[in-house]
Enzyme design. Structure first.
Site, mmCIF file in Angstrom:
data_model
loop_
_atom_site.group_PDB
_atom_site.id
_atom_site.type_symbol
_atom_site.label_atom_id
_atom_site.label_comp_id
_atom_site.label_asym_id
_atom_site.label_seq_id
_atom_site.Cartn_x
_atom_site.Cartn_y
_atom_site.Cartn_z
ATOM 1 N N CYS A 265 0.824 -1.203 0.000
ATOM 2 C CA CYS A 265 0.000 0.000 0.000
ATOM 3 C C CYS A 265 0.868 1.267 0.000
ATOM 4 O O CYS A 265 1.500 1.580 -0.994
ATOM 5 C CB CYS A 265 -0.969 -0.038 1.178
ATOM 6 S SG CYS A 265 -2.363 1.095 0.986
ATOM 7 N N HIS A 357 -3.643 -4.898 0.164
ATOM 8 C CA HIS A 357 -3.334 -5.430 1.494
ATOM 9 C C HIS A 357 -3.389 -6.953 1.461
ATOM 10 O O HIS A 357 -4.472 -7.540 1.555
ATOM 11 C CB HIS A 357 -4.345 -4.916 2.526
ATOM 12 C CG HIS A 357 -4.252 -3.455 2.805
ATOM 13 N ND1 HIS A 357 -4.570 -2.908 4.031
ATOM 14 C CD2 HIS A 357 -3.869 -2.415 2.031
ATOM 15 C CE1 HIS A 357 -4.395 -1.589 3.988
ATOM 16 N NE2 HIS A 357 -3.983 -1.276 2.784
ATOM 17 N N GLU A 359 -2.662 -9.166 3.642
ATOM 18 C CA GLU A 359 -3.132 -9.846 4.855
ATOM 19 C C GLU A 359 -4.654 -9.994 4.826
ATOM 20 O O GLU A 359 -5.200 -10.942 5.375
ATOM 21 C CB GLU A 359 -2.685 -9.087 6.107
ATOM 22 C CG GLU A 359 -3.538 -7.925 6.527
ATOM 23 C CD GLU A 359 -3.508 -6.775 5.541
ATOM 24 O OE1 GLU A 359 -4.518 -6.043 5.441
ATOM 25 O OE2 GLU A 359 -2.480 -6.594 4.863
#
Length: 395
Positions: A265, A357, A359
């Site tokens: 990001c 992102h 995750e």
């Protein structure tokens, strides 16, 4: 005997955009006034992860899914220690919490953290307004702030800070260096520059065998190198990458030491700048957990989690030469909705990054493989260094 349930009326509230558009609704969470850049998030789930993501600092977040709050909140799903959004906008807040993992209600968390919100408005209309006019400053007014005249409220909105040129890293970063131990076999250490890092990111790095050192955003290159890390990681975070010259220069220093790098990001935008590319503000940004991205190396489409209002300005096709002397660079991923750069891959140094992102705590896990790719890159770089050193000793 008939029992009737009466719901007390909610206090009124107003969402006001900087173009003068007003939406009347009900107060949600705390009452008062708040200002920020209004953006929309397109996930049907994950409101708690969104609210506690430091990347949303300075923004009034509107959920496009109409029904929010039905699964409540719990400590395990928090991405940080508090709610970071400046304000919260929903259409229909759930009156009932129904989930076995719930420990509290969303309403309670909004009140506890003093988040001013609004509900009961046509969020589809607001989304269409933002998509045509672009992300803009806005304000939510309820309680005593409704006594202000329309013009006074609009002056407050138009006098608020714009996201362009704004550096928010210091507001969201850890104040002190902390460490998370590796899970299983230790493969090395990673220095994480906390520009707004999420808890799940740190956990997933540790699960890949890294000893994770999370550092304040004002750490120097000398402090990072003194840790002798096996790798460097720049996290997600809020603000304009064009206002982070110090982080860009520090990244260049560490890259020249041959230390492997992974950025996500904000960390992708800063790698782009470190390599010599520019960045620019998107009309309304990418936010939510259903953004399609193409991995050029495999041809696979990943459904990914996003929160960014800025992007790297680099050619989607072909190989470019880094203007800062880091060799060849290619765009590794791009967004299928608007062809925005979503990843960079360096061909001559051990460094790569993605705009989204991986995750993705609240959504699809299509991009989780990137943590494994990072682990493999660090191990390969360590083996290369050992081979080079042994060859030098034999000579």
């Amino acid at each position: 005997m008939t029992t009737q349930t009466f719901f007390s009326p909610k206090p009124p509230a107003v969402l006001l955009l900087e173009d003068g558009t007003r939406y009347s609704g009900d107060a949600y969470g705390s009452t008062g006034s708040t200002l920020g850049e209004v953006v929309f998030a397109t996930g049907m789930t994950g409101y708690q992860e969104t609210l506690t993501d430091p990347s949303y600092a300075g923004q009034i977040v509107m959920m496009t899914a109409p029904h929010i709050g039905n699964t409540g909140v719990n400590a395990d799903d928090e991405e940080s220690s508090r709610i970071w959004v400046s304000g919260f906008v929903v259409r229909d807040p759930s009156r009932v919490v129904s989930n076995f993992r719930a420990e509290s209600s969303l309403d309670n968390d909004l009140l506890t953290d003093g988040i001013v919100g609004i509900s009961g408005i046509d969020t589809r209309a607001v989304t269409r307004r933002i998509r045509s006019g672009g992300a803009m400053r806005a304000g939510i007014f309820s309680g005593d702030s409704l006594s202000l005249s329309d013009s006074e409220q609009l002056d407050m909105v138009r006098g608020s800070i714009e996201m362009s040129g704004l550096n928010l890293s210091a507001d969201v970063s850890t104040r002190e260096h902390y460490t998370m131990a590796p899970v299983g076999e230790r493969i090395g250490s990673v220095a994480v520059l906390d520009l707004g890092v999420k808890t799940s990111t740190v956990r997933y790095l540790a699960e890949r065998g890294f000893e994770v050192h999370v550092l304040p955003e004002d750490s120097s290159a000398e402090e990072i190198l003194a840790l002798a890390p096996s790798a460097l990681f720049y996290s997600n975070g809020p603000g304009d990458p064009g206002a982070s010259d110090r982080h860009v220069n520090m990244l260049r220093t560490v890259l020249r030491e041959g230390i492997p790098y992974f950025g996500i990001c904000f960390g992708n935008q800063l790698l782009g700048r470190a390599l010599g590319f520019g960045t620019y503000k998107l009309p309304f940004g990418h936010r939510g957990i259903n953004q399609p991205v193409l991995d050029k190396s495999t041809g696979k489409v990943e459904i990914t989690s996003h929160n960014h209002g800025f992007a790297v300005d680099a050619p989607l096709e072909g190989v470019s030469e880094s203007a800062e002397g880091f060799g060849r660079v290619e765009v590794s991923h791009y967004g299928l909705n608007d062809n925005v750069v979503e990843g960079l891959n360096c061909l001559d140094i051990p460094a790569f990054s993605v705009q989204y992102h991986p995750e993705s705590a609240a959504g699809p896990h299509d991009a989780m493989y990137l943590f494994d790719r990072f682990r493999e890159m660090v191990i390969a770089q360590a083996d290369h260094t050992d081979t080079t050193n042994n060859a030098g000793e034999n000579n």
